[in-house]
Every structure is written in C-alpha cells, then in structure tokens.
Design a protein around this motif. Structure first.
Motif, short mmCIF file in Angstrom:
data_model
loop_
_atom_site.label_atom_id
_atom_site.label_comp_id
_atom_site.label_asym_id
_atom_site.label_seq_id
_atom_site.Cartn_x
_atom_site.Cartn_y
_atom_site.Cartn_z
N ALA A 82 -35.75 9.45 45.30
CA ALA A 82 -36.96 8.63 45.28
C ALA A 82 -38.11 9.35 45.97
O ALA A 82 -39.22 9.40 45.45
CB ALA A 82 -36.69 7.27 45.93
N GLU A 83 -37.82 9.92 47.12
CA GLU A 83 -38.85 10.65 47.85
C GLU A 83 -39.35 11.85 47.04
O GLU A 83 -40.54 12.16 47.03
CB GLU A 83 -38.32 11.10 49.21
CG GLU A 83 -39.40 11.65 50.10
CD GLU A 83 -38.88 12.01 51.48
OE1 GLU A 83 -39.33 13.05 52.01
OE2 GLU A 83 -38.05 11.26 52.03
N ALA A 84 -38.44 12.52 46.34
CA ALA A 84 -38.83 13.66 45.51
C ALA A 84 -39.75 13.23 44.38
O ALA A 84 -40.56 14.03 43.90
CB ALA A 84 -37.58 14.35 44.94
N CYS A 85 -39.64 11.97 43.97
CA CYS A 85 -40.52 11.42 42.92
C CYS A 85 -41.81 10.87 43.49
O CYS A 85 -42.64 10.35 42.76
CB CYS A 85 -39.80 10.29 42.18
SG CYS A 85 -38.40 10.81 41.21
N GLY A 86 -41.96 10.93 44.80
CA GLY A 86 -43.17 10.40 45.43
C GLY A 86 -43.07 8.93 45.75
O GLY A 86 -44.08 8.26 45.96
#
Length: 132
Positions: A71-75
């Motif tokens: 999720a963090e990698a997707c912003g």
C-alpha cells in the motif's frame, strides 16, 4: 530510492540469502511477479490479494506487513493501531484501511461527495427482517 515493498523484499532476500525464485516457489507465485515487485520503483496499483498472500508466504512474513508495504509503495498510507502494526491478527479489515487511505487522494469536492454518501448510508434504516 526504493519504495517500501522493494525494501521489504530486498531486506528479506539479503537476510535469508534467498533468490526471487526461492520466494516464488515457497509462495506459489510467478518468479516474474516477485522480480517485478522487487525492482519496480513505482507500484501503480495494489497487487491482488492472492499475490500478496503468496508473497507473504514466500517471504515468511505476516500478510499485514506485506500488505502495508505494498500500500505504501502505491502511495497509500494504511492506518492502523500501533499494537497491530506488523501483526497479522486477522482483525484488520483491508477494505477499511484502503478506503481511509484513499480518501486523501480525492479532491476536496470528491471528499464532500464521499462524506455525504457515507452519512446517507449510516442514516438509512436497517433492513427489515422477513416476517415468519
């Protein structure tokens, strides 16, 4: 700079001495998927649940840890209580986390529409149970 998912995968591979293929076999996901997630700087959309589950199994990490990194990698920032962060308790609802985090990406006007929709859904009467 590596995103959270890249960093998680790379750290685990380095620590365990594994290859992309090792993780793929262990998790039942294609090697190309593991490679892609480990090397892609910007993840455009959340990987499918089955992919995250396989990656979790292959990396031998809790599903919640992998889901949060993706999720963090997707912003998307995934909100959760500190006592459950990194723990796969099964109590967290990924749809709720995703909804909360995604609202920040909406325009102010769209957020007002979402808020109005939520209020209308919360205010509606409960469905009647069928009579016997």
């Amino acid at each position: 700079m590596a995103n959270a998912l890249q960093q998680l995968i790379r750290d685990r591979l380095d620590r365990k001495g594994w290859s992309y293929g090792d993780v793929a076999r262990r998790g039942g996901v294609p090697r190309s998927t593991v490679h892609h997630l480990a090397t892609t700087e910007r993840v455009v959309r959340m990987p499918q649940s089955a992919t995250l589950e396989g990656l979790s199994k292959g990396l031998e990490l809790p599903l919640d840890t992998v889901r949060r990194a993706a999720a963090e990698a997707c912003g998307i920032h995934v909100y959760g209580s500190p006592d459950t962060a990194g723990a796969d308790t099964g109590a967290a609802d990924p749809e709720v986390d995703l909804l909360i985090a995604s609202v920040q990406r909406l325009s102010a006007d769209d957020r007002r529409h979402v808020a109005a929709l939520v209020e209308s859904l919360l205010d509606r009467p409960a469905p009647h149970s069928p009579k016997k």
